[in-house]
Design an enzyme around this catalytic site. Sequence first.
Site, PDB file in Angstrom:
ATOM      1  N   GLU A 117     -15.375  -9.115  38.154  1.00  0.00           N
ATOM      2  CA  GLU A 117     -16.424  -8.397  37.212  1.00  0.00           C
ATOM      3  C   GLU A 117     -17.299  -9.809  36.656  1.00  0.00           C
ATOM      4  O   GLU A 117     -17.365  -9.476  35.298  1.00  0.00           O
ATOM      5  CB  GLU A 117     -16.049  -7.609  36.295  1.00  0.00           C
ATOM      6  CG  GLU A 117     -15.412  -6.264  37.059  1.00  0.00           C
ATOM      7  CD  GLU A 117     -15.583  -5.011  36.093  1.00  0.00           C
ATOM      8  OE1 GLU A 117     -16.124  -5.045  35.028  1.00  0.00           O
ATOM      9  OE2 GLU A 117     -15.060  -4.245  36.413  1.00  0.00           O
ATOM     10  N   HIS A 158      -8.940  -5.687  30.467  1.00  0.00           N
ATOM     11  CA  HIS A 158      -7.921  -5.935  31.033  1.00  0.00           C
ATOM     12  C   HIS A 158      -7.005  -7.081  30.866  1.00  0.00           C
ATOM     13  O   HIS A 158      -7.620  -8.030  30.251  1.00  0.00           O
ATOM     14  CB  HIS A 158      -8.207  -6.143  32.801  1.00  0.00           C
ATOM     15  CG  HIS A 158      -8.795  -4.930  33.573  1.00  0.00           C
ATOM     16  ND1 HIS A 158      -8.100  -4.229  34.483  1.00  0.00           N
ATOM     17  CD2 HIS A 158     -10.088  -3.992  33.293  1.00  0.00           C
ATOM     18  CE1 HIS A 158      -8.857  -3.392  35.286  1.00  0.00           C
ATOM     19  NE2 HIS A 158      -9.708  -3.061  34.420  1.00  0.00           N
TER      20      HIS A 158
END
Lengths: 439, 439
Positions: free
Chosen positions: A49, A272
């Site tokens: 990402e 995360h």
Amino acid sequence: MTNTDSSRIRVFSLNCWGIRYSSKQCSQRYVMIGDMLCREEHDIVLLQEVWSEKDYMSLKKKLACSHPHSHYFKSGVIGSGLALFSKHRIHDTFLYRYSLNGYPYMAHHGDWFGGKAVGMAVIGIGNVTANVYVTHLHAEYCREKDSYLPHRVVQAWELQQFVRHTSAGADMVILGGDLNLHPQDLGNRLLMSYTGLRDSYLETDTFDGCEDGITLIADNPFTNKKDLIPFEKGIRIDYILFKGSPKTDVFCDSMSTTKGSVADQPFPYSDHEALTAELRLETHTPPGAGRDKNLKDSSTGKLAELVDIVTEARTEVKVGLHCAERMRYTAKRTGVMGVALLLLELAIAAVPWLALGAEQPFPSTSFYLLAGLCFAILLTTTMLYIFYTMEVKSLQGAEDQMRLAVGSLQEGLRGFTLAQALNAARKPPGGLSACNPEE
Amino acid sequence: MTNTDSSRIRVFSLNCWGIRYSSKQCSQRYVMIGDMLCREEHDIVLLQEVWSEKDYMSLKKKLACSHPHSHYFKSGVIGSGLALFSKHRIHDTFLYRYSLNGYPYMAHHGDWFGGKAVGMAVIGIGNVTANVYVTHLHAEYCREKDSYLPHRVVQAWELQQFVRHTSAGADMVILGGDLNLHPQDLGNRLLMSYTGLRDSYLETDTFDGCEDGITLIADNPFTNKKDLIPFEKGIRIDYILFKGSPKTDVFCDSMSTTKGSVADQPFPYSDHEALTAELRLETHTPPGAGRDKNLKDSSTGKLAELVDIVTEARTEVKVGLHCAERMRYTAKRTGVMGVALLLLELAIAAVPWLALGAEQPFPSTSFYLLAGLCFAILLTTTMLYIFYTMEVKSLQGAEDQMRLAVGSLQEGLRGFTLAQALNAARKPPGGLSACNPEE
């Protein structure tokens, strides 16, 4: 006599959640991530990402001394978001784009535009050739009614194919990333069983991190607690996987994850948690090399389990196929209705033209609006039809490959059972059998 | 002592030109092809342009006895058109879709809809594991002004990457198909140099076919003579390539092509000629195995040549990148103009609404037509912008990988030259050097 060398490498993986102007504290977090990577000097850093190439470039600049080698994998409309930094020389890179990755009209989910893929880099670490993979699979937005499940299963299938077929020449394999799969999910079982990759969380001698190794945790200020229901504390969907080869044994000495906050910082690196695994390599002269060591080493039980998993995956893909075919049929039917409506309108409009002098039966504004609507329907349904056809083909392709694989595995299983039976019959008491697979 | 086994396999490749209702005598030709394959019983049959799955299914039915194993590679909107038939068990298949393959709006060329790809099958031939590849690259419509050149170069790049990375565990490699590349074209040189594949036409002991091995010939009644200008007699663009491994030596004993007509038949099998190669395998206990044997065996000269070829390919990709960026800019500018026009129209339409009672300045028909035009412009340019962005990303991705590859090759070259210099300095008179690469 075998000559054994030992060395250690540290691998890092993080989903950076780097959507510019949308992810919270994006630029500050990149500064934090860059500082930490510079300080920690991991051998291999796998990031997901990293949606903006500018962010990659600024990281590259910052890590120029600690990680002189890097690669950014480009794909799709926005990019794959995958980046790799290494202290060791990258000899070669290769990218595989998954054939399915959500729907372009589900723009709010955005996966389709990301062009999800698996990136590979061949890295020379001393005398060892490591094939390093970084990937990010399609997100799961609703576990109860997961319309993307067949797509994710096909992605896991293609991932295991790619890893298995490209790693035959490697001394060791490392795969890191956000798989969006729970440990017991079908896609994960497919990947692990087929490739023989081992999960560093399960293999590690010492672990420091959240309970059950979870990487998307409720305690992280950036995560949406609602998304985690019914998993109150969180879920484990990020992994560092590895395997060795006949030449190199690999062990995971320690593993750690962040725990939702970073010391002396106002917020964590991402939504995360970050993973770090310390791997120990033992290189020695191979006692015997071969293709698909993991399959050759497998016991009958393991092969039978693999057959079951592939069969389950095939069922899941078939469900997706039915759904895609139904959607394509709906698009076709709606398109035909659009054409019928257009023809009807033209017929009505032709009445005054044929019967000269008769009055126009409906006002021109409505006429143009209706015609515009018909064209919009036609255009949309055509595009949807093309898209669903591509989806059907990809699902059919995966299903075909799975059917063939099950056939081949079953044949292997039969041959294996036969060989075992023959060995048992021939084996002299106390003697060594020619074929002695590990159980 | 090494133990050597010898065996022979016959490989067939044909571009079937199988566009239903458009290709001439399509169904009759499929009957001819099926009969011939049934009779000839080649070990491996590689077909391209089998666009309809129905045709594949009827071939499969016909060849059930002679070729019990087969696979059809599905991809894109129409399909990849790639099919494989085998007398030997297919253990595994894998498909790689090229990231670039023409433009969807060039519908008359149709390549984009075909989803060009390279299909791979792992086939067990006795004790030998053969990785068999079948592919079809983007067509060349105009050699002088070939706007698809960067796409074809990227396809050749991805093809060599795929073959190289997936074949490390194979005992032998076979690649067949319509490459749409002349023998000396950049893409072909890239493929051959990097993978170490050998051209069966150049390697064969005996050859029976057209002059210079041409496979698209003027004498074929289905070919368009105009397309062949300035190559009067024809061009060679179909290939059967092969290579062995440390375990298996492969030789091409004979090769043949059809010559534009088939005995006792009114027309040929296709607009392309069919290729048949007879390969002889010599399997022995390997004297030493290693990754990328072809690169390790390379001399300095070969490595330097490879650097030149990759650099040339990179230049070509950069040209394509400039072009794609310019097209994307044009799409963006046109889109912005569409928005401006729409706003202008809305402003004009708003005048009577603001100044109550004032008359509508232009008739409603023109108003709706203009609005429709604006929307059409916006939609088209948005789609083009998305498409060109994907093209730019893929070209950039390939360019990045090429840059990295050149760097790694150059480093290898430096190390190689250094090792040679050291060896020359150390070598005792008449003694064996530790590193003795074949020249």
